[in-house]
Design a protein around this motif. Sequence first.
Motif, mmCIF file in Angstrom:
data_model
loop_
_atom_site.group_PDB
_atom_site.id
_atom_site.type_symbol
_atom_site.label_atom_id
_atom_site.label_comp_id
_atom_site.label_asym_id
_atom_site.label_seq_id
_atom_site.Cartn_x
_atom_site.Cartn_y
_atom_site.Cartn_z
ATOM 1 N N PHE A 135 6.958 -12.449 4.961
ATOM 2 C CA PHE A 135 5.531 -12.185 5.087
ATOM 3 C C PHE A 135 5.120 -11.631 6.454
ATOM 4 O O PHE A 135 3.955 -11.703 6.823
ATOM 5 N N SER A 136 6.035 -11.061 7.181
ATOM 6 C CA SER A 136 5.685 -10.501 8.487
ATOM 7 C C SER A 136 4.806 -9.265 8.307
ATOM 8 O O SER A 136 4.770 -8.655 7.233
ATOM 9 N N LYS A 137 4.113 -8.883 9.365
ATOM 10 C CA LYS A 137 3.272 -7.684 9.309
ATOM 11 C C LYS A 137 4.134 -6.461 9.025
ATOM 12 O O LYS A 137 3.759 -5.583 8.249
ATOM 13 N N ARG A 138 5.301 -6.421 9.648
ATOM 14 C CA ARG A 138 6.213 -5.290 9.426
ATOM 15 C C ARG A 138 6.599 -5.197 7.955
ATOM 16 O O ARG A 138 6.623 -4.114 7.382
ATOM 17 N N ASN A 139 6.896 -6.330 7.327
ATOM 18 C CA ASN A 139 7.224 -6.313 5.904
ATOM 19 C C ASN A 139 6.031 -5.845 5.080
ATOM 20 O O ASN A 139 6.200 -5.099 4.123
ATOM 21 N N ALA A 140 4.829 -6.298 5.434
ATOM 22 C CA ALA A 140 3.637 -5.861 4.709
ATOM 23 C C ALA A 140 3.457 -4.349 4.821
ATOM 24 O O ALA A 140 3.122 -3.680 3.838
ATOM 25 N N GLU A 141 3.701 -3.798 6.003
ATOM 26 C CA GLU A 141 3.623 -2.345 6.180
ATOM 27 C C GLU A 141 4.684 -1.638 5.343
ATOM 28 O O GLU A 141 4.423 -0.590 4.742
ATOM 29 N N GLN A 142 5.890 -2.194 5.326
ATOM 30 C CA GLN A 142 6.972 -1.616 4.523
ATOM 31 C C GLN A 142 6.624 -1.685 3.033
ATOM 32 O O GLN A 142 6.905 -0.752 2.282
ATOM 33 N N MET A 143 6.026 -2.801 2.610
ATOM 34 C CA MET A 143 5.626 -2.941 1.208
ATOM 35 C C MET A 143 4.631 -1.848 0.832
ATOM 36 O O MET A 143 4.753 -1.220 -0.220
ATOM 37 N N ARG A 144 3.647 -1.649 1.685
ATOM 38 C CA ARG A 144 2.630 -0.623 1.428
ATOM 39 C C ARG A 144 3.281 0.758 1.360
ATOM 40 O O ARG A 144 3.014 1.551 0.461
ATOM 41 N N ARG A 145 4.163 1.044 2.293
ATOM 42 C CA ARG A 145 4.866 2.331 2.331
ATOM 43 C C ARG A 145 5.708 2.515 1.073
ATOM 44 O O ARG A 145 5.770 3.604 0.515
ATOM 45 N N TRP A 146 6.351 1.446 0.619
ATOM 46 C CA TRP A 146 7.215 1.499 -0.558
ATOM 47 C C TRP A 146 6.411 1.901 -1.802
ATOM 48 O O TRP A 146 6.797 2.808 -2.530
ATOM 49 N N VAL A 147 5.288 1.233 -2.031
ATOM 50 C CA VAL A 147 4.468 1.539 -3.208
ATOM 51 C C VAL A 147 3.911 2.952 -3.112
ATOM 52 O O VAL A 147 3.920 3.694 -4.085
ATOM 53 N N THR A 148 3.429 3.327 -1.948
ATOM 54 C CA THR A 148 2.875 4.662 -1.773
ATOM 55 C C THR A 148 3.936 5.719 -2.065
ATOM 56 O O THR A 148 3.679 6.704 -2.760
ATOM 57 N N PHE A 149 5.149 5.497 -1.569
ATOM 58 C CA PHE A 149 6.246 6.445 -1.785
ATOM 59 C C PHE A 149 6.571 6.578 -3.269
ATOM 60 O O PHE A 149 6.580 7.666 -3.822
ATOM 61 N N TRP A 150 6.819 5.449 -3.943
ATOM 62 C CA TRP A 150 7.269 5.492 -5.332
ATOM 63 C C TRP A 150 6.157 5.861 -6.295
ATOM 64 O O TRP A 150 6.425 6.434 -7.356
ATOM 65 N N SER A 151 4.912 5.589 -5.980
ATOM 66 C CA SER A 151 3.828 5.925 -6.900
ATOM 67 C C SER A 151 3.559 7.420 -6.933
ATOM 68 O O SER A 151 2.937 7.912 -7.862
ATOM 69 N N GLN A 152 4.036 8.158 -5.938
ATOM 70 C CA GLN A 152 3.818 9.604 -5.904
ATOM 71 C C GLN A 152 4.913 10.376 -6.624
ATOM 72 O O GLN A 152 4.791 11.568 -6.833
ATOM 73 N N LEU A 153 5.989 9.709 -7.004
ATOM 74 C CA LEU A 153 7.081 10.361 -7.718
ATOM 75 C C LEU A 153 6.841 10.265 -9.218
ATOM 76 O O LEU A 153 6.186 9.342 -9.690
ATOM 77 N N PRO A 154 7.389 11.229 -9.991
ATOM 78 C CA PRO A 154 7.243 11.119 -11.447
ATOM 79 C C PRO A 154 7.988 9.886 -11.949
ATOM 80 O O PRO A 154 8.985 9.475 -11.358
ATOM 81 N N PRO A 155 7.511 9.277 -13.035
ATOM 82 C CA PRO A 155 8.171 8.078 -13.557
ATOM 83 C C PRO A 155 9.609 8.370 -13.965
ATOM 84 O O PRO A 155 9.924 9.450 -14.438
#
Length: 139
Positions: A80-100
């Motif tokens: 639950f670190s801030k760095r992990n939260a930032e990585q989580m946000r980056r992860w979803v943003t990255f994968w949500s922009q790719l085709p399924p």
Amino acid sequence: MHSELQSPHPDYRQWLADIKGRYRQVQLKAAMVVNTAVLEFYWELRADIVARQSITSWGQGFLTQLSADLMNEFPGVSGFSKRNAEQMRRWVTFWSQLPPIAKQPASQWMDILWWSHLAKTPNACSPCFGRCNDTKRTR
């Protein structure tokens, strides 16, 4: 009173080895179930973070506050670190922009990987991500 076996019979040793092996298999299965549940939680949390930030005006301190609150509530959990939260946000943003992508049998291995192994992917793929978007636009 029961006396200890002086020299365990070979059948006993084999049976004991079988019991130990079965117990280790149960431990491994239990660990995989727990790991899968934790990964599902993190996946949902990632999406929640992105969704909340898009519909609220909580400001730049949102991830810092969320991290502090979760670490205070769950002091033994390192995810639950801030760095992990930032990585989580980056992860979803990255994968949500790719085709399924259709689920592949190999994706079942994802269930045993920890979040920290996956968190590096968007950073590592950033150079190719731009090219993926360019390719998608030219179709």
